[in-house]
Design a protein around this motif. Structure first.
Motif, PDB file in Angstrom:
ATOM      1  N   GLU A  98      -2.695  19.688  87.388  1.00 44.24           N
ATOM      2  CA  GLU A  98      -1.509  19.046  87.965  1.00 44.24           C
ATOM      3  C   GLU A  98      -0.403  20.067  88.219  1.00 44.24           C
ATOM      4  OE1 GLU A  98      -0.723  14.716  86.363  1.00 44.24           O
ATOM      5  OE2 GLU A  98      -1.423  16.010  84.724  1.00 44.24           O
ATOM      6  N   LEU A  99      -0.178  20.935  87.250  1.00 43.03           N
ATOM      7  CA  LEU A  99       0.853  21.957  87.394  1.00 43.03           C
ATOM      8  C   LEU A  99       0.479  22.915  88.526  1.00 43.03           C
ATOM      9  CD1 LEU A  99       3.483  23.170  86.343  1.00 43.03           C
ATOM     10  CD2 LEU A  99       2.131  24.441  84.669  1.00 43.03           C
ATOM     11  N   ARG A 129       5.445  11.766  84.472  1.00 41.10           N
ATOM     12  CA  ARG A 129       4.281  12.012  83.610  1.00 41.10           C
ATOM     13  C   ARG A 129       4.730  12.396  82.207  1.00 41.10           C
ATOM     14  NH1 ARG A 129      -0.046  11.303  83.320  1.00 41.10           N
ATOM     15  NH2 ARG A 129      -1.076  13.303  83.246  1.00 41.10           N
ATOM     16  N   SER A 179       6.177  15.390  91.730  1.00 34.81           N
ATOM     17  CA  SER A 179       4.827  15.055  91.267  1.00 34.81           C
ATOM     18  C   SER A 179       4.709  14.932  89.750  1.00 34.81           C
ATOM     19  CB  SER A 179       3.827  16.107  91.768  1.00 34.81           C
ATOM     20  OG  SER A 179       4.184  17.388  91.303  1.00 34.81           O
ATOM     21  N   LEU A 180       5.650  15.505  89.000  1.00 33.46           N
ATOM     22  CA  LEU A 180       5.494  15.534  87.543  1.00 33.46           C
ATOM     23  C   LEU A 180       6.532  14.720  86.773  1.00 33.46           C
ATOM     24  CD1 LEU A 180       4.795  19.368  87.085  1.00 33.46           C
ATOM     25  CD2 LEU A 180       3.123  17.508  87.296  1.00 33.46           C
ATOM     26  N   CYS A 205       8.694  26.281  83.963  1.00 32.78           N
ATOM     27  CA  CYS A 205       7.871  25.194  83.414  1.00 32.78           C
ATOM     28  C   CYS A 205       7.295  25.603  82.067  1.00 32.78           C
ATOM     29  CB  CYS A 205       6.764  24.805  84.388  1.00 32.78           C
ATOM     30  SG  CYS A 205       7.361  23.851  85.790  1.00 32.78           S
ATOM     31  N   MET A 248       9.164  20.364  91.422  1.00 25.91           N
ATOM     32  CA  MET A 248       8.361  19.931  90.280  1.00 25.91           C
ATOM     33  C   MET A 248       8.502  18.431  89.990  1.00 25.91           C
ATOM     34  SD  MET A 248       7.179  22.882  90.031  1.00 25.91           S
ATOM     35  CE  MET A 248       5.955  22.567  88.799  1.00 25.91           C
ATOM     36  N   ILE A 304       0.371  16.315  80.930  1.00 26.06           N
ATOM     37  CA  ILE A 304       0.269  17.062  82.181  1.00 26.06           C
ATOM     38  C   ILE A 304      -0.809  18.130  82.014  1.00 26.06           C
ATOM     39  CG2 ILE A 304       1.466  18.641  83.754  1.00 26.06           C
ATOM     40  CD1 ILE A 304       4.034  17.072  83.110  1.00 26.06           C
ATOM     41  N   PHE A 346       8.195  14.481  81.787  1.00 30.93           N
ATOM     42  CA  PHE A 346       8.525  15.842  82.171  1.00 30.93           C
ATOM     43  C   PHE A 346       9.986  15.948  82.592  1.00 30.93           C
ATOM     44  CE2 PHE A 346       8.963  19.278  85.259  1.00 30.93           C
ATOM     45  CZ  PHE A 346       8.499  20.344  84.514  1.00 30.93           C
TER      46      PHE A 346
END
Length: 89
Positions: free
Chosen positions: A57-58, A48, A44-45, A81, A41, A53, A10
């Motif tokens: 999760e988003l 990935r 956590s992302l 996003c 963002m 994703i 990401f």
């Protein structure tokens, strides 16, 4: 940015999208967009693979933004996003 990030992570895709898009914005706005990505963002992302994703999760990342009372920021983050996810297609 860490060297071990996969090319389809990401963060890598988001930064690529940002580089291609930032010329359309005023410098202050571009800085704000990157700041939001890095603060809200990427934690956590970032690592990935973007195509793995999930919506959950988003949503979890966006709920963290909402919990601090920044509902408009959460909405705008979702918009950006969405642009990033469409870019990687």
């Amino acid at each position: 940015m860490e060297k071990d990030l996969a090319t389809n992570s990401f963060e890598v895709v988001a930064r690529e999208w940002f580089q291609l898009t930032k010329g359309k914005w005023e410098a202050v706005y571009a800085k704000l967009i990157m700041h939001r990505l890095e603060r809200d963002m990427f934690p956590s992302l970032a690592k990935r693979p973007i195509n793995e994703i999930t919506a959950v999760e988003l949503l979890t990342a966006l709920r963290r933004i909402e919990k601090r009372g920044a509902v408009d920021t959460a909405h705008r983050s979702l918009q950006k996003c969405g642009q990033i996810f469409r870019y990687q297609l």
